[in-house]
Design an enzyme around this catalytic site. Sequence first.
Site, PDB file in Angstrom:
ATOM      1  N   ASN A 106       0.857  -1.197   0.000  1.00  0.00           N
ATOM      2  CA  ASN A 106       0.000   0.000   0.000  1.00  0.00           C
ATOM      3  C   ASN A 106       0.886   1.238   0.000  1.00  0.00           C
ATOM      4  O   ASN A 106       2.032   1.183   0.455  1.00  0.00           O
ATOM      5  CB  ASN A 106      -0.860  -0.012   1.280  1.00  0.00           C
ATOM      6  CG  ASN A 106      -1.785   1.196   1.388  1.00  0.00           C
ATOM      7  OD1 ASN A 106      -2.433   1.572   0.412  1.00  0.00           O
ATOM      8  ND2 ASN A 106      -1.823   1.812   2.561  1.00  0.00           N
ATOM      9  N   HIS A 108       0.879   5.101   1.556  1.00  0.00           N
ATOM     10  CA  HIS A 108       0.183   5.907   2.564  1.00  0.00           C
ATOM     11  C   HIS A 108       0.836   7.292   2.613  1.00  0.00           C
ATOM     12  O   HIS A 108       2.070   7.396   2.613  1.00  0.00           O
ATOM     13  CB  HIS A 108       0.289   5.223   3.936  1.00  0.00           C
ATOM     14  CG  HIS A 108      -0.391   6.011   5.011  1.00  0.00           C
ATOM     15  ND1 HIS A 108      -1.768   6.078   5.119  1.00  0.00           N
ATOM     16  CD2 HIS A 108       0.103   6.816   5.988  1.00  0.00           C
ATOM     17  CE1 HIS A 108      -2.082   6.871   6.136  1.00  0.00           C
ATOM     18  NE2 HIS A 108      -0.975   7.326   6.672  1.00  0.00           N
ATOM     19  N   SER A 135       4.881   6.703   2.474  1.00  0.00           N
ATOM     20  CA  SER A 135       5.479   5.392   2.761  1.00  0.00           C
ATOM     21  C   SER A 135       4.816   4.338   1.896  1.00  0.00           C
ATOM     22  O   SER A 135       3.595   4.356   1.718  1.00  0.00           O
ATOM     23  CB  SER A 135       5.241   4.999   4.225  1.00  0.00           C
ATOM     24  OG  SER A 135       5.649   6.020   5.114  1.00  0.00           O
ATOM     25  N   ASP A 144      -2.453   0.527   8.011  1.00  0.00           N
ATOM     26  CA  ASP A 144      -1.245   1.378   7.880  1.00  0.00           C
ATOM     27  C   ASP A 144      -0.127   0.973   8.854  1.00  0.00           C
ATOM     28  O   ASP A 144       0.561   1.829   9.419  1.00  0.00           O
ATOM     29  CB  ASP A 144      -1.601   2.872   8.090  1.00  0.00           C
ATOM     30  CG  ASP A 144      -2.644   3.349   7.100  1.00  0.00           C
ATOM     31  OD1 ASP A 144      -2.682   2.828   5.979  1.00  0.00           O
ATOM     32  OD2 ASP A 144      -3.428   4.253   7.457  1.00  0.00           O
TER      33      ASP A 144
END
Length: 218
Positions: A106, A108, A135, A144
């Site tokens: 992912n 973020h 990140s 997260d």
Amino acid sequence: MRVAVLITGRGSNLRSLLEAAAEPGYPAKIVTVISNRPGAGGLAHAAAFGVPAQTVDHESFDGRKSFESALTAALEAAAVELICLAGFMRVLSAEFVSHWKDRIINIHPSLLPLFPGLDTHARALAAGVKLHGCSVHFVNETVDDGAIIGQAAVPVLPGDDADGLAARVLQAEHRLYPHCLRLLAEGRIRLIEGRTAVAGTADEVSDDHRLLNPDPGA
Ligand code: GRF
């Protein structure tokens, strides 16, 4: 490496991944784009690059389990090896994450572990940090929270508002995500006890990538 990109909205990070993957020699191929929202702006980027796109609308299922089963079916039908979340605004269950263990990443918009969750830019400004950023991380069962693969820092400048800061971070996101996907697809990321190690990058780090803010030369 066969990659799926999951989106919900405008898809500017998807676009940066599609652009990178179109470069000769890039080690990952985006084989499908999946949106959980019909009509998401990002679907047009997939079409522009000739990548198959589909919508798996979470609202047309009677719960998270059946939505995620449909997602997994679509991903497996495309023989996907890695899932890139790019502004995908659904929390994934522990069952889904465990099915795709260490195969979901992912992006973020903060320097994790600072500011997980939403409104990261306004929260960074309120906290008075001088460096903010983004990140790319592995996804685990906590939002997260997974092992960090790479980060890019941007300065917080006098007079920044949340939108201005978000725009500066977004430019960094568009460089960071394709870079991290390349490292992963090249097999250069090792995951050890919840942290990552990158093989063979030390000689590639230039002074441009080291950022001090405020600038000592200012
Ligand atoms: C990005 O800021 C990303 O970091 C966050 O959601 C936003 C998605 O933007 N997870 P886009 O759809 O890629 O333009």
